[in-house]
Motif scaffolding. Sequence first.
Motif, PDB file in Angstrom:
ATOM      1  N   ASP A  27      41.508  39.983  34.680  1.00  0.00           N
ATOM      2  CA  ASP A  27      41.130  40.063  36.087  1.00  0.00           C
ATOM      3  C   ASP A  27      40.168  41.197  36.424  1.00  0.00           C
ATOM      4  OD1 ASP A  27      42.762  37.899  36.591  1.00  0.00           O
ATOM      5  OD2 ASP A  27      44.468  39.102  37.234  1.00  0.00           O
ATOM      6  N   VAL A  28      40.307  42.357  35.784  1.00  0.00           N
ATOM      7  CA  VAL A  28      39.594  43.555  36.226  1.00  0.00           C
ATOM      8  C   VAL A  28      38.254  43.682  35.501  1.00  0.00           C
ATOM      9  CG1 VAL A  28      39.742  46.036  36.585  1.00  0.00           C
ATOM     10  CG2 VAL A  28      41.824  44.650  36.607  1.00  0.00           C
ATOM     11  N   ALA A  29      37.196  43.859  36.260  1.00  0.00           N
ATOM     12  CA  ALA A  29      35.865  44.023  35.677  1.00  0.00           C
ATOM     13  C   ALA A  29      35.792  45.298  34.852  1.00  0.00           C
ATOM     14  CB  ALA A  29      34.813  44.051  36.785  1.00  0.00           C
ATOM     15  N   HIS A  30      35.188  45.210  33.673  1.00  0.00           N
ATOM     16  CA  HIS A  30      34.929  46.308  32.739  1.00  0.00           C
ATOM     17  C   HIS A  30      36.173  46.741  31.965  1.00  0.00           C
ATOM     18  CE1 HIS A  30      30.917  46.665  34.352  1.00  0.00           C
ATOM     19  NE2 HIS A  30      31.384  46.925  35.555  1.00  0.00           N
ATOM     20  N   TRP A  31      37.358  46.664  32.557  1.00  0.00           N
ATOM     21  CA  TRP A  31      38.563  47.148  31.912  1.00  0.00           C
ATOM     22  C   TRP A  31      39.158  46.094  30.982  1.00  0.00           C
ATOM     23  CZ3 TRP A  31      40.840  52.042  32.469  1.00  0.00           C
ATOM     24  CH2 TRP A  31      40.240  52.873  33.419  1.00  0.00           C
ATOM     25  N   SER A  32      39.985  46.568  30.037  1.00  0.00           N
ATOM     26  CA  SER A  32      40.687  45.681  29.110  1.00  0.00           C
ATOM     27  C   SER A  32      41.982  46.358  28.685  1.00  0.00           C
ATOM     28  CB  SER A  32      39.810  45.377  27.886  1.00  0.00           C
ATOM     29  OG  SER A  32      39.532  46.575  27.163  1.00  0.00           O
ATOM     30  N   THR A  33      42.675  45.763  27.717  1.00  0.00           N
ATOM     31  CA  THR A  33      43.855  46.382  27.119  1.00  0.00           C
ATOM     32  C   THR A  33      43.642  46.456  25.609  1.00  0.00           C
ATOM     33  OG1 THR A  33      44.980  44.248  26.994  1.00  0.00           O
ATOM     34  CG2 THR A  33      45.401  45.591  28.938  1.00  0.00           C
ATOM     35  N   PRO A  34      43.965  47.583  24.968  1.00  0.00           N
ATOM     36  CA  PRO A  34      43.722  47.729  23.532  1.00  0.00           C
ATOM     37  C   PRO A  34      44.797  47.110  22.646  1.00  0.00           C
ATOM     38  CG  PRO A  34      44.622  49.753  24.394  1.00  0.00           C
ATOM     39  CD  PRO A  34      44.451  48.836  25.574  1.00  0.00           C
ATOM     40  N   THR A  35      45.910  46.663  23.258  1.00  0.00           N
ATOM     41  CA  THR A  35      46.992  46.026  22.511  1.00  0.00           C
ATOM     42  C   THR A  35      47.364  44.721  23.198  1.00  0.00           C
ATOM     43  OG1 THR A  35      48.816  47.030  23.763  1.00  0.00           O
ATOM     44  CG2 THR A  35      47.870  48.326  21.940  1.00  0.00           C
ATOM     45  N   GLN A  36      48.450  44.102  22.724  1.00  0.00           N
ATOM     46  CA  GLN A  36      48.935  42.859  23.320  1.00  0.00           C
ATOM     47  C   GLN A  36      49.921  43.096  24.458  1.00  0.00           C
ATOM     48  OE1 GLN A  36      50.416  40.801  19.843  1.00  0.00           O
ATOM     49  NE2 GLN A  36      48.402  39.951  19.358  1.00  0.00           N
ATOM     50  N   GLY A  37      50.105  44.347  24.839  1.00  0.00           N
ATOM     51  CA  GLY A  37      50.920  44.649  26.006  1.00  0.00           C
ATOM     52  C   GLY A  37      50.293  44.074  27.258  1.00  0.00           C
ATOM     53  N   THR A  38      51.114  43.592  28.175  1.00  0.00           N
ATOM     54  CA  THR A  38      50.616  42.848  29.339  1.00  0.00           C
ATOM     55  C   THR A  38      50.572  43.742  30.581  1.00  0.00           C
ATOM     56  OG1 THR A  38      52.858  42.001  29.714  1.00  0.00           O
ATOM     57  CG2 THR A  38      51.336  40.616  28.457  1.00  0.00           C
ATOM     58  N   THR A  39      49.575  44.572  30.645  1.00  0.00           N
ATOM     59  CA  THR A  39      49.367  45.455  31.789  1.00  0.00           C
ATOM     60  C   THR A  39      49.145  44.632  33.054  1.00  0.00           C
ATOM     61  OG1 THR A  39      48.398  47.111  30.340  1.00  0.00           O
ATOM     62  CG2 THR A  39      47.908  47.316  32.684  1.00  0.00           C
ATOM     63  N   ASP A  40      49.587  45.161  34.194  1.00  0.00           N
ATOM     64  CA  ASP A  40      49.507  44.434  35.461  1.00  0.00           C
ATOM     65  C   ASP A  40      48.370  44.949  36.347  1.00  0.00           C
ATOM     66  OD1 ASP A  40      51.894  42.856  34.967  1.00  0.00           O
ATOM     67  OD2 ASP A  40      53.013  44.716  35.291  1.00  0.00           O
ATOM     68  N   TYR A  41      47.898  44.053  37.208  1.00  0.00           N
ATOM     69  CA  TYR A  41      46.843  44.388  38.165  1.00  0.00           C
ATOM     70  C   TYR A  41      47.324  44.015  39.559  1.00  0.00           C
ATOM     71  CZ  TYR A  41      42.280  44.228  40.549  1.00  0.00           C
ATOM     72  OH  TYR A  41      41.231  44.425  41.412  1.00  0.00           O
ATOM     73  N   PHE A  42      47.251  44.974  40.479  1.00  0.00           N
ATOM     74  CA  PHE A  42      47.687  44.763  41.853  1.00  0.00           C
ATOM     75  C   PHE A  42      46.494  44.914  42.793  1.00  0.00           C
ATOM     76  CE2 PHE A  42      51.262  46.602  39.515  1.00  0.00           C
ATOM     77  CZ  PHE A  42      52.240  45.639  39.715  1.00  0.00           C
ATOM     78  N   ASN A  43      46.372  43.970  43.730  1.00  0.00           N
ATOM     79  CA  ASN A  43      45.270  43.995  44.683  1.00  0.00           C
ATOM     80  C   ASN A  43      45.747  43.378  45.988  1.00  0.00           C
ATOM     81  OD1 ASN A  43      42.743  43.287  46.119  1.00  0.00           O
ATOM     82  ND2 ASN A  43      41.756  43.907  44.213  1.00  0.00           N
TER      83      ASN A  43
END
Length: 341
Positions: A27-43
Motif C-alpha cells: 500500500d505505501v509508496a516507496h516503503w517495503s518490508t525486508p522480511t515476511q513479517g506483515t507490517t500494518d498500514y493505517f490511514n
Amino acid sequence: MGQNLVKNPSFEEYETCPNALGTFKQDVAHWSTPTQGTTDYFNTCSKVMGAPENFNGIQQPKYENAYAGLYFYAPADYREYIQAPLKKTLQKGETYVLSFYISLAEGSDFAVKDFGVVLSYNALSIATKKQLSRKHLFTVKGNRVNTFEVNHPKFHEDKTDWLLVTAEFEAKGFEKYLILGNLRSNRMTRKVQTKRKETKKGAYYYIDMVSIHNKNRKEIIVAEVEQNELIVIENVLFDFDLFTLTNEAKNELTIIRQKLVDNPELLLEIHGHTDNQGTPLYNKKLSEKRARAIADYFVKQGIDEERISWFGHGSAKPMADNTTETGRAKNRRAEFLFKTE
C-alpha cells in the motif's frame, strides 16, 4: 541546509487505501518490508485500517492522515519491520541525525527498551518471519550494513501522545536504505510488562514521520536562531498558487517548534512570500495565507497563539531570480524570526 533523506517520511503517499491487515508493503509508496513479517498500514481513508481507532488501540496520526504499525516483540520471535530507500547515499564520515515518532499501542502487554536500526547498501528481502539476525544482515551477497540500536527511558510508557526519538550516527558511505525494527530475539530483548497482562499480544508500536538529516544542517539553523536573524529553511516552500504545507515542510518545522518549546520566553514572527506570478494584491493575500497556515500549524502543535505573529510580503522581497522556475520555487517560501519582546 539539507533535507530529510527519507522518502515519504510520514506514509502519506499510498498506492492503495489499506483494506486489510498486513498490507504495508503493497500500500505505501516507496516503503517495503525486508522480511515476511506483515507490517500494518493505517490511514484515515480506510474504514478497516483507519485512524485514530484500529484493532490495537486508538492513536491520532502525528502528521496528516497515516502511520505504520508493527510488532517489536511477539511470541516465537515473530517480528515486523519497515524499510525505505534514501534520496541519496550517505556521505562517509558525516554525522547524521535519525528521528521518528513512536507510540506504544494500548493492546500491547509488553514494551521494548531498544529499537534496532539498519542502514544498508541494498534493499533486503529475507525469507523469514523472525528477527533479522546478524547472519541475515551480514551474509547477503554484495550487501553492506551499518547497524545500531536506539534506546529511550520512555519507550515503555503507554501514552496517548507521540514520543520523539532521536539518535546520531556516523555514515560509512554506502548507506542507501533504512530499516527499523527489533533486531534481538525474544530471549535477548530488553522489555517490560505493561498493565494489560491478559492480552499476550506482544509489543506493538505505531511509527510516524521518519527522518534522516545531516547534523550540520540542524546546527546551521540553530546558529541562525541564536543570532536573532531571519531564518530560511530549505524545505519550507509552497507549491505554485497554494498555501498548504507539504509533509517535508512540516518535518522541517519541528526544529522551530522545539526551539519554542525549549524557550518559552521567545516569540516568533512568520513572514510569507510568493513568486512574481500574479497581481501584487493577489500575491499579498496569498503570502498572508501561507504565513497564517504555518502559524495555525504551530498552534495545533501546542504553541500558544499569543507567541506567534505573521506577515505577508507578496513578491516584494525575492531571494532568487523570478525569470526561472527554479528561482520562482525558491521565492515561494517562509522566513522566521525569533524575538524576546
